[in-house]
Design an enzyme around this catalytic site. Structure first.
Site, mmCIF file in Angstrom:
data_model
loop_
_atom_site.group_PDB
_atom_site.id
_atom_site.type_symbol
_atom_site.label_atom_id
_atom_site.label_comp_id
_atom_site.label_asym_id
_atom_site.label_seq_id
_atom_site.Cartn_x
_atom_site.Cartn_y
_atom_site.Cartn_z
ATOM 1 N N ASP A 5 0.875 -1.167 0.000
ATOM 2 C CA ASP A 5 0.000 0.000 0.000
ATOM 3 C C ASP A 5 0.907 1.211 0.000
ATOM 4 O O ASP A 5 1.962 1.209 0.646
ATOM 5 C CB ASP A 5 -0.898 -0.006 1.238
ATOM 6 C CG ASP A 5 -1.899 -1.164 1.219
ATOM 7 O OD1 ASP A 5 -2.334 -1.541 0.117
ATOM 8 O OD2 ASP A 5 -2.244 -1.667 2.298
ATOM 9 N N ASP A 31 -6.912 -1.230 -4.301
ATOM 10 C CA ASP A 31 -7.902 -0.898 -3.277
ATOM 11 C C ASP A 31 -8.887 0.154 -3.788
ATOM 12 O O ASP A 31 -10.089 0.075 -3.532
ATOM 13 C CB ASP A 31 -7.225 -0.354 -2.014
ATOM 14 C CG ASP A 31 -6.318 -1.360 -1.337
ATOM 15 O OD1 ASP A 31 -6.529 -2.579 -1.509
ATOM 16 O OD2 ASP A 31 -5.392 -0.925 -0.631
#
Length: 166
Positions: free
Chosen positions: A127, A147
């Protein structure tokens, strides 16, 4: 071998749907690799007027670290989810559902597949950005492009389903 996406969507008015989603997700890979190799873990680099914070965080779990201590179960849930999404997308094409539903499901599937690829290859997902718009709670969450595809896909699918039900 290049897939012929026109066979899937021909005549539906969304011939560019799948190549667009594929391009969206493919373009995130080089960015992710660059951040993975050139940024320190948990770095904090504001961009876009400080509204996006570039960072790097290796997440062995799903969103917010969900199931990080159960990687085999998480992989099973991920693969099951990808299968359900693929079936839902194929069903939406067959039933000629709205473009919002098809685009939403395609984004959901692409985002899930992107994150699954990382889990399979690296045993974790990278991430790499936060959103900073005045909410400390939101700023604590670190995302990747997969995401965002899942988030946007979920919203589009829900809107499409609501619109079709009225």
């Amino acid at each position: 071998m290049k897939a012929d996406h026109n066979l899937i969507a021909a005549g539906d008015g969304d011939t560019l749907l799948f190549p667009m989603v594929q391009r969206y997700l493919n373009e995130s890979r080089p960015q992710q690799k660059k951040i993975d190799t050139h940024k320190e873990e948990n770095c904090h680099e504001p961009v876009v007027g400080g509204h996006i914070i570039i960072t790097r965080f290796h997440n062995p779990g799903a969103m917010l670290g969900w199931m990080k201590d159960k990687p085999k179960m998480l992989m099973g849930v991920t693969i099951l989810g990808i299968g359900v999404l693929a079936g839902g997308l194929m069903g939406s094409l067959y039933k000629k559902k709205s473009v919002l539903i098809r685009l939403g499901l395609a984004l959901l599937l692409g985002g899930a597949a992107s994150n699954a690829y990382d889990r399979i290859m690296k045993k974790e997902v990278t991430d790499y950005f936060r959103i900073s718009i005045g909410s400390k709670r939101l700023e604590r969450i670190i995302f990747n492009i997969g995401d965002m595809a899942i988030f946007i896909g979920g919203i589009l699918t829900a809107i499409g389903e609501i619109k079709e039900s009225f």
